[in-house]
Design a protein around this motif. Structure first.
Motif, PDB file in Angstrom:
ATOM      1  N   GLY A  17       0.785  -1.229   0.000  1.00  0.00           N
ATOM      2  CA  GLY A  17       0.000   0.000   0.000  1.00  0.00           C
ATOM      3  C   GLY A  17       0.813   1.273   0.000  1.00  0.00           C
ATOM      4  O   GLY A  17       0.260   2.370  -0.035  1.00  0.00           O
ATOM      5  N   GLU A  18       2.134   1.161   0.049  1.00  0.00           N
ATOM      6  CA  GLU A  18       3.014   2.324   0.026  1.00  0.00           C
ATOM      7  C   GLU A  18       4.458   1.869  -0.153  1.00  0.00           C
ATOM      8  O   GLU A  18       4.770   0.690   0.007  1.00  0.00           O
ATOM      9  N   PHE A  19       5.324   2.816  -0.467  1.00  0.00           N
ATOM     10  CA  PHE A  19       6.755   2.516  -0.538  1.00  0.00           C
ATOM     11  C   PHE A  19       7.450   2.905   0.758  1.00  0.00           C
ATOM     12  O   PHE A  19       8.599   2.573   0.971  1.00  0.00           O
ATOM     13  N   GLY A  20       6.732   3.618   1.617  1.00  0.00           N
ATOM     14  CA  GLY A  20       7.264   3.962   2.928  1.00  0.00           C
ATOM     15  C   GLY A  20       8.058   5.248   2.940  1.00  0.00           C
ATOM     16  O   GLY A  20       8.286   5.888   1.925  1.00  0.00           O
ATOM     17  N   ILE A  25      11.686   3.053   4.395  1.00  0.00           N
ATOM     18  CA  ILE A  25      11.403   3.123   2.966  1.00  0.00           C
ATOM     19  C   ILE A  25      11.804   1.807   2.295  1.00  0.00           C
ATOM     20  O   ILE A  25      12.784   1.179   2.684  1.00  0.00           O
ATOM     21  N   ALA A  26      11.024   1.395   1.318  1.00  0.00           N
ATOM     22  CA  ALA A  26      11.281   0.138   0.615  1.00  0.00           C
ATOM     23  C   ALA A  26      12.605   0.193  -0.134  1.00  0.00           C
ATOM     24  O   ALA A  26      13.058   1.252  -0.561  1.00  0.00           O
ATOM     25  N   LYS A  27      13.201  -0.960  -0.300  1.00  0.00           N
ATOM     26  CA  LYS A  27      14.435  -1.109  -1.071  1.00  0.00           C
ATOM     27  C   LYS A  27      14.102  -1.763  -2.404  1.00  0.00           C
ATOM     28  O   LYS A  27      13.237  -2.637  -2.488  1.00  0.00           O
ATOM     29  N   TRP A  28      14.795  -1.344  -3.454  1.00  0.00           N
ATOM     30  CA  TRP A  28      14.565  -1.922  -4.774  1.00  0.00           C
ATOM     31  C   TRP A  28      14.744  -3.432  -4.753  1.00  0.00           C
ATOM     32  O   TRP A  28      14.002  -4.169  -5.379  1.00  0.00           O
ATOM     33  N   LYS A  29      15.736  -3.926  -4.007  1.00  0.00           N
ATOM     34  CA  LYS A  29      16.007  -5.363  -3.975  1.00  0.00           C
ATOM     35  C   LYS A  29      14.851  -6.154  -3.370  1.00  0.00           C
ATOM     36  O   LYS A  29      14.726  -7.347  -3.621  1.00  0.00           O
ATOM     37  N   ASP A  30      13.996  -5.493  -2.587  1.00  0.00           N
ATOM     38  CA  ASP A  30      12.835  -6.166  -1.997  1.00  0.00           C
ATOM     39  C   ASP A  30      11.639  -6.177  -2.938  1.00  0.00           C
ATOM     40  O   ASP A  30      10.659  -6.874  -2.689  1.00  0.00           O
ATOM     41  N   ILE A  31      11.702  -5.397  -4.005  1.00  0.00           N
ATOM     42  CA  ILE A  31      10.581  -5.279  -4.937  1.00  0.00           C
ATOM     43  C   ILE A  31      10.770  -6.167  -6.162  1.00  0.00           C
ATOM     44  O   ILE A  31       9.823  -6.789  -6.629  1.00  0.00           O
ATOM     45  N   ILE A  44      22.436  -2.091  -8.380  1.00  0.00           N
ATOM     46  CA  ILE A  44      21.867  -1.691  -7.095  1.00  0.00           C
ATOM     47  C   ILE A  44      22.010  -2.836  -6.104  1.00  0.00           C
ATOM     48  O   ILE A  44      21.963  -3.999  -6.452  1.00  0.00           O
ATOM     49  N   THR A  45      22.213  -2.484  -4.870  1.00  0.00           N
ATOM     50  CA  THR A  45      22.290  -3.476  -3.807  1.00  0.00           C
ATOM     51  C   THR A  45      21.259  -3.132  -2.739  1.00  0.00           C
ATOM     52  O   THR A  45      20.308  -3.852  -2.550  1.00  0.00           O
ATOM     53  N   ASN A  46      21.456  -2.019  -2.080  1.00  0.00           N
ATOM     54  CA  ASN A  46      20.568  -1.667  -0.970  1.00  0.00           C
ATOM     55  C   ASN A  46      19.913  -0.302  -1.171  1.00  0.00           C
ATOM     56  O   ASN A  46      19.517   0.340  -0.217  1.00  0.00           O
ATOM     57  N   GLN A  47      19.795   0.159  -2.431  1.00  0.00           N
ATOM     58  CA  GLN A  47      19.224   1.475  -2.693  1.00  0.00           C
ATOM     59  C   GLN A  47      17.738   1.484  -2.379  1.00  0.00           C
ATOM     60  O   GLN A  47      17.016   0.529  -2.654  1.00  0.00           O
ATOM     61  N   SER A  48      17.313   2.614  -1.842  1.00  0.00           N
ATOM     62  CA  SER A  48      15.894   2.779  -1.531  1.00  0.00           C
ATOM     63  C   SER A  48      15.135   3.178  -2.788  1.00  0.00           C
ATOM     64  O   SER A  48      15.716   3.644  -3.766  1.00  0.00           O
ATOM     65  N   THR A  49      13.834   3.010  -2.741  1.00  0.00           N
ATOM     66  CA  THR A  49      12.992   3.375  -3.872  1.00  0.00           C
ATOM     67  C   THR A  49      12.895   4.882  -4.045  1.00  0.00           C
ATOM     68  O   THR A  49      12.312   5.349  -5.012  1.00  0.00           O
ATOM     69  N   ALA A  50      13.470   5.648  -3.133  1.00  0.00           N
ATOM     70  CA  ALA A  50      13.514   7.100  -3.294  1.00  0.00           C
ATOM     71  C   ALA A  50      14.547   7.486  -4.343  1.00  0.00           C
ATOM     72  O   ALA A  50      14.566   8.617  -4.804  1.00  0.00           O
ATOM     73  N   GLN A  51      15.391   6.535  -4.746  1.00  0.00           N
ATOM     74  CA  GLN A  51      16.426   6.812  -5.719  1.00  0.00           C
ATOM     75  C   GLN A  51      16.019   6.323  -7.106  1.00  0.00           C
ATOM     76  O   GLN A  51      15.415   5.263  -7.248  1.00  0.00           O
ATOM     77  N   GLU A  52      16.369   7.112  -8.116  1.00  0.00           N
ATOM     78  CA  GLU A  52      16.133   6.687  -9.499  1.00  0.00           C
ATOM     79  C   GLU A  52      17.098   5.562  -9.828  1.00  0.00           C
ATOM     80  O   GLU A  52      18.265   5.598  -9.460  1.00  0.00           O
ATOM     81  N   VAL A  53      16.590   4.559 -10.509  1.00  0.00           N
ATOM     82  CA  VAL A  53      17.425   3.463 -11.006  1.00  0.00           C
ATOM     83  C   VAL A  53      17.231   3.366 -12.506  1.00  0.00           C
ATOM     84  O   VAL A  53      16.332   3.988 -13.063  1.00  0.00           O
ATOM     85  N   GLY A  64      15.319   5.265 -17.184  1.00  0.00           N
ATOM     86  CA  GLY A  64      15.377   5.545 -15.757  1.00  0.00           C
ATOM     87  C   GLY A  64      13.990   5.360 -15.156  1.00  0.00           C
ATOM     88  O   GLY A  64      12.979   5.559 -15.828  1.00  0.00           O
ATOM     89  N   VAL A  65      13.940   4.956 -13.890  1.00  0.00           N
ATOM     90  CA  VAL A  65      12.673   4.688 -13.216  1.00  0.00           C
ATOM     91  C   VAL A  65      12.706   5.289 -11.817  1.00  0.00           C
ATOM     92  O   VAL A  65      13.676   5.090 -11.077  1.00  0.00           O
ATOM     93  N   THR A  66      11.649   6.026 -11.463  1.00  0.00           N
ATOM     94  CA  THR A  66      11.457   6.468 -10.081  1.00  0.00           C
ATOM     95  C   THR A  66      10.050   6.106  -9.652  1.00  0.00           C
ATOM     96  O   THR A  66       9.143   5.957 -10.479  1.00  0.00           O
ATOM     97  N   LEU A  67       9.863   5.969  -8.351  1.00  0.00           N
ATOM     98  CA  LEU A  67       8.562   5.624  -7.783  1.00  0.00           C
ATOM     99  C   LEU A  67       8.079   6.740  -6.877  1.00  0.00           C
ATOM    100  O   LEU A  67       8.877   7.405  -6.217  1.00  0.00           O
ATOM    101  N   HIS A  68       6.754   6.921  -6.857  1.00  0.00           N
ATOM    102  CA  HIS A  68       6.154   7.956  -6.024  1.00  0.00           C
ATOM    103  C   HIS A  68       4.907   7.384  -5.350  1.00  0.00           C
ATOM    104  O   HIS A  68       4.066   6.782  -6.010  1.00  0.00           O
TER     105      HIS A  68
END
Length: 127
Positions: A17-20, A25-31, A44-53, A64-68
Motif C-alpha cells: 500500500g506504500e513505498f514507505g 522506505i522500501a528497497k529496490w532489492k525487496d521489490i 543496485i544493492t541496498n538502494q531505496s525506492t527514493a532513488q532513481e534506477v 530511468g525509473v522512479t517511484l512515487h
C-alpha cells in the motif's frame, strides 16, 4: 525486463500500500530481481525506492525509473525517463517499440510525462 519490473512494482504496492518513508522506505532489492543500476553504472544493492534506477540495454542506460507514493489527488505512480544523449542504436530501437512506448509515453498529467499510475498496465492520459 520493463514489463516484469512494472508487474513487480504493482504487486509490491498492492500488498504493502506504500513505498514507505525514512527509515522504513522500501528497497529496490525487496521489490524486484530485474537487474537495475544506479547512475554510477553500479548494480543496485541496498538502494531505496527514493532513488532513481536504470534499466540498461546493450550496456547503455536506456530507461530511468522512479517511484512515487500517492500524494493528494495524484495516484501512486511510476515515472520513466528516456533522455540519454549517449543512448546507442539498440537502445533507440527498443525505445521506439510500441510495447515500450506504452510505458514511456504514458502520462497522468501534462506536467508528468512518462508517468504511469501504479495498478495500470496501459497508457494513462491526461484529460
Amino acid at each position: 525486463n520493463l514489463r516484469t519490473l512494472v508487474g513487480d512494482i504493482n504487486a509490491y504496492y498492492t500488498v504493502k500500500g506504500e513505498f514507505g518513508t525514512d527509515p522504513n522506505i522500501a528497497k529496490w532489492k525487496d521489490i524486484t530481481n530485474v537487474p537495475l543500476k544506479n547512475h554510477a553504472d553500479v548494480p543496485i544493492t541496498n538502494q531505496s525506492t527514493a532513488q532513481e534506477v536504470s534499466l540498461y540495454i546493450g550496456g547503455t542506460r536506456c530507461i530511468g525509473v522512479t517511484l512515487h507514493d500517492k500524494v493528494g489527488v495524484l495516484p501512486a505512480r511510476i515515472q520513466f525517463y528516456t533522455k540519454n544523449p549517449k543512448a546507442g542504436s539498440l537502445c533507440q530501437q527498443v525505445l521506439a517499440a510500441e510495447p515500450i512506448k506504452a510505458y514511456t509515453e504514458s502520462k497522468i498529467l501534462e506536467a508528468l510525462p512518462g508517468t504511469m499510475a501504479i495498478g495500470s498496465n496501459t497508457r494513462v492520459y491526461s484529460k
